[in-house]
Design an enzyme around this catalytic site. Structure first.
Site, PDB file in Angstrom:
ATOM      1  N   PRO A  24      46.552  36.262  30.958  1.00 59.05           N
ATOM      2  CG  PRO A  24      46.017  35.339  29.054  1.00 59.05           C
ATOM      3  CD  PRO A  24      46.561  35.053  30.451  1.00 59.05           C
ATOM      4  CG  MET A  25      43.086  38.105  33.475  1.00 59.00           C
ATOM      5  SD  MET A  25      43.228  38.085  35.459  1.00 59.00           S
ATOM      6  CE  MET A  25      41.538  37.854  35.753  1.00 59.00           C
ATOM      7  CB  ALA A  26      39.651  40.785  28.261  1.00 60.35           C
ATOM      8  CD  GLN A  77      45.299  34.621  25.461  1.00 61.68           C
ATOM      9  OE1 GLN A  77      44.302  35.362  25.472  1.00 61.68           O
ATOM     10  NE2 GLN A  77      45.243  33.414  26.387  1.00 61.68           N
ATOM     11  CB  CYS A 109      38.027  33.130  25.656  1.00 59.31           C
ATOM     12  SG  CYS A 109      36.967  34.872  26.184  1.00 59.31           S
ATOM     13  CE  LYS A 148      44.238  30.780  30.800  1.00 64.18           C
ATOM     14  NZ  LYS A 148      42.937  30.649  30.544  1.00 64.18           N
ATOM     15  N   GLY A 210      43.775  28.186  38.108  1.00 63.73           N
ATOM     16  CA  GLY A 210      42.540  27.972  38.734  1.00 63.73           C
ATOM     17  C   GLY A 210      42.603  27.912  40.096  1.00 63.73           C
ATOM     18  NE  ARG A 234      38.417  33.843  39.400  1.00 66.55           N
ATOM     19  CZ  ARG A 234      37.267  33.060  39.498  1.00 66.55           C
ATOM     20  NH1 ARG A 234      36.168  33.559  39.991  1.00 66.55           N
ATOM     21  NH2 ARG A 234      37.668  31.847  39.563  1.00 66.55           N
TER      22      ARG A 234
END
Length: 319
Positions: A24-26, A77, A109, A148, A210, A234
């Site tokens: 999940p990436m805002a 999430q 986060c 997470k 990661g 990423r």
């Protein structure tokens, strides 16, 4: 390729076809992008972070983060630090919402606007409160719950093993570890040894996260940590084909992907918003290709879908 890559992970009653997940990436992992990675093999997706309080108070903007498209299994999430509000939204909204097959609690986060309210990785500074949040959500949920988290708040407060054990004791289905501290944000190297320690410490599945940018990194994380799955972040922004364990393809293939992504965005968000939001994705997709900086600069000057496509076509005809 390591043996574990051939296995299909089971989470409760859910059977996942791939143990590579999209993080999940805002502002990034919206419906359109999740459809892209689903097509390329992601075994499980997560929504962008959704505020528990936003849901509780029926905030309209919050609900826009919950759209689901033609994609794989999806967990919502949620973030928050009020156990009763967290339990309430699970009972009143999420149990009956068939768009989501599970619920993920964000305790990792690092963003200042999140932690200043005691949410996200701030909960790692208060494990008793974290315990109450997890207990309330798991007790209220009719679906699998995951959590997470990070190594801890800072290097002097490493408590991921303790939090992992709390999750296990309270009935969490799996945990995901981003092995950096909150204070490290996204800098430095991810501590894969911590993923291995957590895997050895718990009986529930552990997902690693990661510094996974290439297919070899996937093999290495599995072999070095024995984790049950990997959350791509990423690395997948530059190369979504990682979910198929492929190197970044040629420029023709990537531009086809850009056009597909752009059209999905336009369909869901409208042309003006979509073209603006796609600029960052296009920059990631084009990274590493010849004259990509010049191409990105041109794209950043246009505001129509057809103009973006014209710029891309002109680039292809010039190489």
């Amino acid at each position: 390729m390591t043996e574990i890559l051939k296995d299909k992970l089971e989470i409760g009653k859910l059977k996942l076809d791939n143990n590579l997940f999209m993080a999940p990436m805002a502002g990034i992992t919206d419906r359109a992008f999740r459809e892209i990675v689903s097509e390329l093999g992601s075994g499980l997706n997560f929504t962008e972070m959704v505020s528990a309080k936003g849901l509780y108070y029926k905030d309209k903007k919050t609900k826009t983060l919950m759209d689901k498209g033609d994609e794989t299994l999806l967990f919502i999430q949620i973030f928050g630090s009020d156990p009763d509000i967290m339990a309430s939204i699970v009972k009143d909204y999420l149990n009956s919402d068939d768009r989501f097959q599970g619920i993920d609690i964000n305790m990792g986060c690092p963003a200042p606007k999140i932690v200043k309210n005691g949410d996200g990785s701030a909960l790692m500074r208060n494990l008793e409160l974290a315990r109450r949040v997890i207990d309330k959500v798991v007790s209220a949920s009719e679906k699998p719950v995951s959590v997470k988290f990070r190594l801890g708040w800072d290097e002097d407060n490493i408590n991921y093993l303790e939090l992992g054990k709390i999750c296990e004791e309270l009935g969490v289905s799996f945990v995901t570890l981003h092995p950096r501290t909150r204070n490290a944000f996204y800098s430095g190297e991810a501590d894969w040894d911590a993923i291995k320690k957590l895997k050895n410490y718990l009986s529930i599945p552990v997902i690693g996260n990661g510094d996974v940018y290439k297919p070899k990194d996937i093999d290495d994380m599995f072999s070095k940590t024995n984790c049950d799955g990997i959350l791509l972040a990423r690395g997948a922004l530059e190369n979504p084909y990682l979910f198929s364990r492929m190197e970044k393809p040629d420029i023709v293939t990537m531009i086809k992907l850009i056009k597909l992504h752009l059209n999905l965005k336009c369909e869901y968000l409208g042309e003006r918003v979509a073209v603006t939001q796609m600029r960052k994705h296009i920059a990631w997709y084009l990274k590493g290709f010849r004259n990509s900086k010049e191409l990105k600069n041109k794209i950043n000057t246009v505001d129509k879908k057809e103009l973006v496509e014209e710029v891309l076509d002109e680039y292809l005809s010039s190489i």
